[in-house]
Design a protein around this motif. Structure first.
Motif, PDB file in Angstrom:
ATOM      1  N   PHE A 106       1.030  -0.949  -0.170  1.00 19.71           N
ATOM      2  CA  PHE A 106       0.348   0.103   0.067  1.00 19.71           C
ATOM      3  C   PHE A 106       1.227   1.397   0.108  1.00 19.71           C
ATOM      4  O   PHE A 106       1.699   1.055   1.070  1.00 19.71           O
ATOM      5  CB  PHE A 106      -0.646   0.234   1.380  1.00 19.71           C
ATOM      6  CG  PHE A 106      -1.633  -1.541   1.312  1.00 19.71           C
ATOM      7  CD1 PHE A 106      -2.924  -0.847   0.572  1.00 19.71           C
ATOM      8  CD2 PHE A 106      -2.006  -2.008   2.309  1.00 19.71           C
ATOM      9  CE1 PHE A 106      -3.597  -2.142   0.967  1.00 19.71           C
ATOM     10  CE2 PHE A 106      -3.002  -3.411   2.669  1.00 19.71           C
ATOM     11  CZ  PHE A 106      -3.923  -3.225   2.238  1.00 19.71           C
ATOM     12  N   ASP A 107       0.651   2.187  -0.656  1.00 15.57           N
ATOM     13  CA  ASP A 107       0.714   3.847  -0.199  1.00 15.57           C
ATOM     14  C   ASP A 107      -0.273   4.374  -0.264  1.00 15.57           C
ATOM     15  O   ASP A 107      -1.007   4.662  -0.487  1.00 15.57           O
ATOM     16  CB  ASP A 107       1.362   4.261  -1.478  1.00 15.57           C
ATOM     17  CG  ASP A 107       2.882   4.030  -1.792  1.00 15.57           C
ATOM     18  OD1 ASP A 107       3.293   3.149  -1.370  1.00 15.57           O
ATOM     19  OD2 ASP A 107       3.153   4.640  -3.184  1.00 15.57           O
ATOM     20  N   ILE A 108      -0.474   5.219   1.089  1.00 15.46           N
ATOM     21  CA  ILE A 108      -1.246   6.127   1.397  1.00 15.46           C
ATOM     22  C   ILE A 108      -1.009   7.596   0.911  1.00 15.46           C
ATOM     23  O   ILE A 108       0.622   7.997   1.835  1.00 15.46           O
ATOM     24  CB  ILE A 108      -1.912   5.992   2.914  1.00 15.46           C
ATOM     25  CG1 ILE A 108      -1.910   4.541   3.602  1.00 15.46           C
ATOM     26  CG2 ILE A 108      -2.259   6.830   3.669  1.00 15.46           C
ATOM     27  CD1 ILE A 108      -1.948   3.737   5.041  1.00 15.46           C
ATOM     28  N   ARG A 116      -8.828  17.654   4.270  1.00 15.13           N
ATOM     29  CA  ARG A 116      -7.424  16.830   3.753  1.00 15.13           C
ATOM     30  C   ARG A 116      -8.356  15.866   2.517  1.00 15.13           C
ATOM     31  O   ARG A 116      -9.273  14.913   2.609  1.00 15.13           O
ATOM     32  CB  ARG A 116      -6.942  15.959   4.973  1.00 15.13           C
ATOM     33  CG  ARG A 116      -6.502  17.240   5.235  1.00 15.13           C
ATOM     34  CD  ARG A 116      -5.751  17.234   6.650  1.00 15.13           C
ATOM     35  NE  ARG A 116      -4.563  16.060   6.735  1.00 15.13           N
ATOM     36  CZ  ARG A 116      -3.552  16.427   6.919  1.00 15.13           C
ATOM     37  NH1 ARG A 116      -3.352  17.790   6.781  1.00 15.13           N
ATOM     38  NH2 ARG A 116      -2.276  15.601   6.588  1.00 15.13           N
ATOM     39  N   ALA A 117      -7.763  15.679   1.246  1.00 12.77           N
ATOM     40  CA  ALA A 117      -7.905  14.132   0.644  1.00 12.77           C
ATOM     41  C   ALA A 117      -6.622  13.238   0.977  1.00 12.77           C
ATOM     42  O   ALA A 117      -5.821  13.792   1.553  1.00 12.77           O
ATOM     43  CB  ALA A 117      -7.364  15.170  -0.482  1.00 12.77           C
ATOM     44  N   VAL A 118      -7.240  11.965   1.070  1.00 14.44           N
ATOM     45  CA  VAL A 118      -6.504  11.002   1.397  1.00 14.44           C
ATOM     46  C   VAL A 118      -6.427   9.911   0.346  1.00 14.44           C
ATOM     47  O   VAL A 118      -7.719   9.977  -0.147  1.00 14.44           O
ATOM     48  CB  VAL A 118      -6.960  10.677   2.469  1.00 14.44           C
ATOM     49  CG1 VAL A 118      -8.215   9.514   2.728  1.00 14.44           C
ATOM     50  CG2 VAL A 118      -6.012   8.980   2.929  1.00 14.44           C
ATOM     51  N   ALA A 119      -5.870   9.371  -0.079  1.00 14.36           N
ATOM     52  CA  ALA A 119      -6.082   8.029  -1.110  1.00 14.36           C
ATOM     53  C   ALA A 119      -5.243   6.876  -0.803  1.00 14.36           C
ATOM     54  O   ALA A 119      -4.384   7.099  -0.264  1.00 14.36           O
ATOM     55  CB  ALA A 119      -5.090   8.529  -2.394  1.00 14.36           C
ATOM     56  N   VAL A 120      -5.535   5.614  -1.055  1.00 17.54           N
ATOM     57  CA  VAL A 120      -5.090   3.995  -0.851  1.00 17.54           C
ATOM     58  C   VAL A 120      -4.768   4.112  -2.061  1.00 17.54           C
ATOM     59  O   VAL A 120      -5.739   3.346  -2.675  1.00 17.54           O
ATOM     60  CB  VAL A 120      -5.589   3.448   0.140  1.00 17.54           C
ATOM     61  CG1 VAL A 120      -4.822   2.457   0.306  1.00 17.54           C
ATOM     62  CG2 VAL A 120      -5.690   4.870   1.626  1.00 17.54           C
ATOM     63  N   LEU A 121      -3.103   3.800  -2.407  1.00 21.09           N
ATOM     64  CA  LEU A 121      -2.967   2.801  -3.929  1.00 21.09           C
ATOM     65  C   LEU A 121      -2.776   1.379  -3.304  1.00 21.09           C
ATOM     66  O   LEU A 121      -2.098   1.312  -2.223  1.00 21.09           O
ATOM     67  CB  LEU A 121      -1.910   3.577  -4.631  1.00 21.09           C
ATOM     68  CG  LEU A 121      -0.978   2.142  -4.789  1.00 21.09           C
ATOM     69  CD1 LEU A 121      -2.465   2.088  -5.961  1.00 21.09           C
ATOM     70  CD2 LEU A 121       0.475   3.107  -5.336  1.00 21.09           C
ATOM     71  N   LEU A 129     -10.758  -2.162  -1.431  1.00 18.66           N
ATOM     72  CA  LEU A 129      -9.747  -2.190  -2.708  1.00 18.66           C
ATOM     73  C   LEU A 129      -9.550  -3.454  -4.063  1.00 18.66           C
ATOM     74  O   LEU A 129      -8.703  -4.345  -3.656  1.00 18.66           O
ATOM     75  CB  LEU A 129      -8.540  -1.546  -3.159  1.00 18.66           C
ATOM     76  CG  LEU A 129      -8.675   0.037  -2.539  1.00 18.66           C
ATOM     77  CD1 LEU A 129      -7.241   0.637  -2.018  1.00 18.66           C
ATOM     78  CD2 LEU A 129      -9.723   0.856  -2.840  1.00 18.66           C
ATOM     79  N   ALA A 130      -9.674  -3.129  -5.202  1.00 10.89           N
ATOM     80  CA  ALA A 130      -9.812  -3.840  -6.035  1.00 10.89           C
ATOM     81  C   ALA A 130      -8.438  -4.412  -6.272  1.00 10.89           C
ATOM     82  O   ALA A 130      -7.973  -3.166  -6.052  1.00 10.89           O
ATOM     83  CB  ALA A 130     -10.195  -4.091  -7.463  1.00 10.89           C
ATOM     84  N   ALA A 131      -7.545  -5.250  -6.776  1.00 16.13           N
ATOM     85  CA  ALA A 131      -5.903  -5.398  -7.111  1.00 16.13           C
ATOM     86  C   ALA A 131      -5.564  -3.865  -7.975  1.00 16.13           C
ATOM     87  O   ALA A 131      -6.399  -3.714  -9.609  1.00 16.13           O
ATOM     88  CB  ALA A 131      -5.801  -6.568  -8.088  1.00 16.13           C
ATOM     89  N   HIS A 132      -4.629  -3.130  -7.981  1.00 11.90           N
ATOM     90  CA  HIS A 132      -4.058  -2.123  -8.284  1.00 11.90           C
ATOM     91  C   HIS A 132      -4.808  -1.255  -8.279  1.00 11.90           C
ATOM     92  O   HIS A 132      -4.871  -0.440  -9.702  1.00 11.90           O
ATOM     93  CB  HIS A 132      -3.874  -2.381 -10.075  1.00 11.90           C
ATOM     94  CG  HIS A 132      -2.555  -3.543 -10.263  1.00 11.90           C
ATOM     95  ND1 HIS A 132      -2.544  -3.530 -11.241  1.00 11.90           N
ATOM     96  CD2 HIS A 132      -2.190  -4.414  -9.480  1.00 11.90           C
ATOM     97  CE1 HIS A 132      -1.646  -4.933 -11.259  1.00 11.90           C
ATOM     98  NE2 HIS A 132      -1.315  -4.753  -9.645  1.00 11.90           N
ATOM     99  N   ASP A 133      -5.884  -0.754  -7.543  1.00 13.21           N
ATOM    100  CA  ASP A 133      -7.486   0.082  -7.555  1.00 13.21           C
ATOM    101  C   ASP A 133      -6.434   1.164  -6.500  1.00 13.21           C
ATOM    102  O   ASP A 133      -5.653   0.799  -5.707  1.00 13.21           O
ATOM    103  CB  ASP A 133      -8.296  -0.467  -7.300  1.00 13.21           C
ATOM    104  CG  ASP A 133      -9.481   0.608  -7.062  1.00 13.21           C
ATOM    105  OD1 ASP A 133      -9.003   1.408  -7.828  1.00 13.21           O
ATOM    106  OD2 ASP A 133     -10.660   0.166  -7.747  1.00 13.21           O
ATOM    107  N   THR A 134      -7.655   2.107  -6.243  1.00 16.59           N
ATOM    108  CA  THR A 134      -6.734   2.922  -5.557  1.00 16.59           C
ATOM    109  C   THR A 134      -8.481   4.152  -4.983  1.00 16.59           C
ATOM    110  O   THR A 134      -8.609   4.409  -5.620  1.00 16.59           O
ATOM    111  CB  THR A 134      -5.910   4.747  -5.763  1.00 16.59           C
ATOM    112  OG1 THR A 134      -4.676   4.365  -6.512  1.00 16.59           O
ATOM    113  CG2 THR A 134      -5.335   5.679  -5.675  1.00 16.59           C
ATOM    114  N   GLY A 135      -8.188   4.275  -3.651  1.00 15.93           N
ATOM    115  CA  GLY A 135      -9.660   4.352  -3.350  1.00 15.93           C
ATOM    116  C   GLY A 135      -9.380   6.412  -3.022  1.00 15.93           C
ATOM    117  O   GLY A 135      -7.341   6.699  -2.680  1.00 15.93           O
ATOM    118  N   VAL A 136     -10.501   7.234  -2.761  1.00 13.64           N
ATOM    119  CA  VAL A 136      -9.507   8.351  -3.371  1.00 13.64           C
ATOM    120  C   VAL A 136     -11.153   8.768  -1.852  1.00 13.64           C
ATOM    121  O   VAL A 136     -12.378   8.941  -2.600  1.00 13.64           O
ATOM    122  CB  VAL A 136      -9.589   9.322  -3.960  1.00 13.64           C
ATOM    123  CG1 VAL A 136      -8.924  10.376  -4.122  1.00 13.64           C
ATOM    124  CG2 VAL A 136      -8.564   8.804  -4.853  1.00 13.64           C
TER     125      VAL A 136
END
Length: 571
Positions: free
Chosen positions: A354-356, A366-371, A415-422
């Motif tokens: 993961f990257d956050i 504040r926006a947050v994304a999780v890869l 999260l699906a594979a290779h997906d990013t939640g925002v």
């Protein structure tokens, strides 16, 4: 901020930089056309042919894609700059030294094409090269090999006469005069380009490719950092590294995901250089084009939005997949990318899966994304205090599906594979101001990134470089008192030039205790009492024992864009 102002800024204190990051900024009004107008106050958006068509470009394809931007509604959402890349001209200039349009490809000429685009409320972009030849060996604007007159001013005037709005200036085949370094030659060339555009009588946004010709892996070398530091004095956006993988019509299903991850990888650490009028550009959006899944397309759009990157498509617009078109046209993601504060998001936690990322926004959100880097579906769980929101209730809006929910402790999802939640997090009334929290990343082995680690060591209080894990021993907070804290202790100047974690001092004693730090724009972290810079250990030729001096961070004299003294901080 406008490039003409940015170069005059002094070094700021940590508190000032943090205040700049966290205080809302008003939205900028649309500028009027004057020679002093600040350009590209938000990241440019539009379309370029290169990653789909390369040199197989002509008037009909440009017109078709421009019309498709309008028909799909993307133009109305901001994708309004249509840029022709290399190969639009003939192989030689005319007798007066002017560039000659290839009329087999563009029978109506460039002035006509510009008028066609403007009539549809689109902007006109064109390609040139700061060297003597373009990358595909068409006439460039620069001096010939060995020296001689350049064509910067002539070409800028010609572009102005065609009512060009945007110039992509590449950096192939640039002559380096004897007695100058390559870095100096590029700086001179791009300053000449910028001056020529300013003197042309027309405002034209400049996309400068200079840094891409100095890239050395993810963390880069000294000259790469030097070029990224000055390139904003010349242009409004810049390519820092390798091209996105181009479409291969002979093998259209070939995955392009690794290319997206590679470009995201080098761009994610450079947020200190971004702001209104200056943008890091990790290259084109290929979301919805062949080579990416629906999840991967969402990831590229989401990550580019978090990084305040230009939204420039390079695809056949009429053939975009429905999922890709939905991601590209998502108005919440576009608003995130175009946030008027212009602060690039930062990776606050990263590991192999993961990257956050966190991005402060102009209205205090504040926006947050999780890869999800992995090839499997993953559940995520992100405590709000790891995002700098301690003891706070927020409204969390999922920017992909528009659903909102109230959170007071942890952001969760799947999260699906290779997906990013925002998500966009809106703090409720009474929340304390967000505290920059997360990893401090610097040069690791070779040209990759690693993280400052304060617990997994055998040395008491030792701070070492280690693989980024997102664990608590890498979760730092940046205090408004100029301290850098981890688990209640402060990063401190120690003996024999080493740094360590020690009990935090109060007030004025903090500087004397070596616990006051000032981040510089070039990425250096200066310990205020000594004036020395935090320095990563040299990559070891052989494994060393954890916590030994060879592995520990230390203070050394501040150098000129030293890669071992460049740090990416949480926001």
């Amino acid at each position: 901020m406008p490039p003409r102002l940015r170069a005059s800024l002094p070094c700021l204190t940590a508190a000032a930089l943090l205040a700049l990051a966290l205080c809302p900024a008003p939205a900028a009004a649309e500028p009027t056309a004057t020679s002093d107008t600040p350009l590209a106050l938000t990241p440019p958006m539009g379309w370029n042919n290169w990653a789909h068509y390369m040199c197989d470009i002509d008037e009909a394809k440009v017109v078709a894609n421009a019309d498709a931007l309008v028909a799909t509604g993307l133009a109305a959402k901001g994708y309004d700059t249509v840029t022709i890349d290399d190969c639009w001209m003939t192989k030689s200039r005319d007798a007066d030294g002017n560039l000659v349009v290839d009329t087999d490809k563009f029978p109506h000429g460039m002035a006509w094409l510009g008028a066609y685009l403007h009539a549809r409320k689109l902007k006109f972009g064109i390609y040139q090269d700061a060297g003597s030849l373009t990358c595909e060996r068409y006439p460039g604007s620069g001096s010939p090999e060995g020296g001689g007159p350049d064509h910067y001013a002539r070409d800028a005037r010609q572009f102005a006469s065609w009512e060009v709005d945007y110039v992509k200036m590449d950096g192939c085949n640039l002559w380096v005069p004897e007695g100058k370094t390559k870095e100096q030659a590029y700086r001179d060339a791009y300053n000449s380009v910028a001056r020529a555009l300013r003197d042309s009588g027309r405002d034209m946004v400049l996309s400068a490719s200079a840094p891409a010709y100095f890239q050395q892996g993810e963390w880069g070398g000294s000259d790469w950092h030097k070029v990224i530091d000055w390139v904003g004095e010349t242009g409004q956006l810049w390519r820092e590294g390798r091209d996105i993988k181009v479409y291969n019509p002979a093998a259209p299903a070939t995955s392009r995901w690794s290319s997206v991850m590679g470009n995201y990888g080098y761009n994610r650490w450079l947020g200190r250089y971004a702001g209104p009028g200056n943008w890091n550009d990790p290259d084109f959006l290929i979301a919805g084009a062949p080579g990416l899944t629906a999840a991967e397309s969402r990831s590229q759009v989401g990550l580019w939005a978090m990084m305040a990157a230009p939204f420039i498509l390079s695809s056949q617009v009429s053939e975009l997949t429905p999922d890709g078109l939905a991601a590209l046209g998502n108005t919440d993601l576009i608003a995130l990318d175009q946030d008027p504060m212009g602060r690039q998001g930062t990776v606050v936690s990263s590991n192999a899966t993961f990257d956050i990322l966190v991005r402060p926004l102009a209205n205090g959100d504040r926006a947050v994304a999780v890869l999800n880097r992995s090839g499997a579906v993953r559940d995520i769980r992100v405590p709000l205090d790891e995002l700098g929101l301690d003891s706070c209730t927020v409204e969390a809006k999922n920017l992909w599906n528009g659903e909102s929910r109230e959170l007071s402790d942890t952001l969760t999802g799947t999260l699906a594979a290779h997906d990013t939640g925002v998500w966009r997090l809106t703090p409720h009334t009474g929340c304390a101001e967000a505290v920059p929290t997360g990893q401090i990343a610097g040069r690791g082995s070779g040209t990759s990134a690693a993280c400052a680690d304060g617990a997994n060591t055998t040395g008491v209080g030792a701070v070492v470089m280690a693989a980024c894990t997102g664990a608590p021993d890498q979760r730092w907070t940046l205090g408004r008192d100029s301290s850098l804290r981890l688990a209640g202790a402060c990063l401190s100047a120690g003996e024999e030039g080493l740094v360590e974690l020690a009990d935090c001092s109060d007030g004025r004693q903090r500087r004397a205790a070596g616990q006051s730090w000032t981040p510089r724009r070039d990425g250096a972290l200066v310990e205020d009492a000594s004036g020395l810079c935090l320095t990563a250990p040299a990559p070891a030729a052989a494994p060393v024992e954890p916590g030994t001096p060879a592995e520990r961070l230390r203070l050394t004299p501040c150098g000129d864009h030293q890669v071992d003294q460049a740090w990416a901080l949480p926001v």
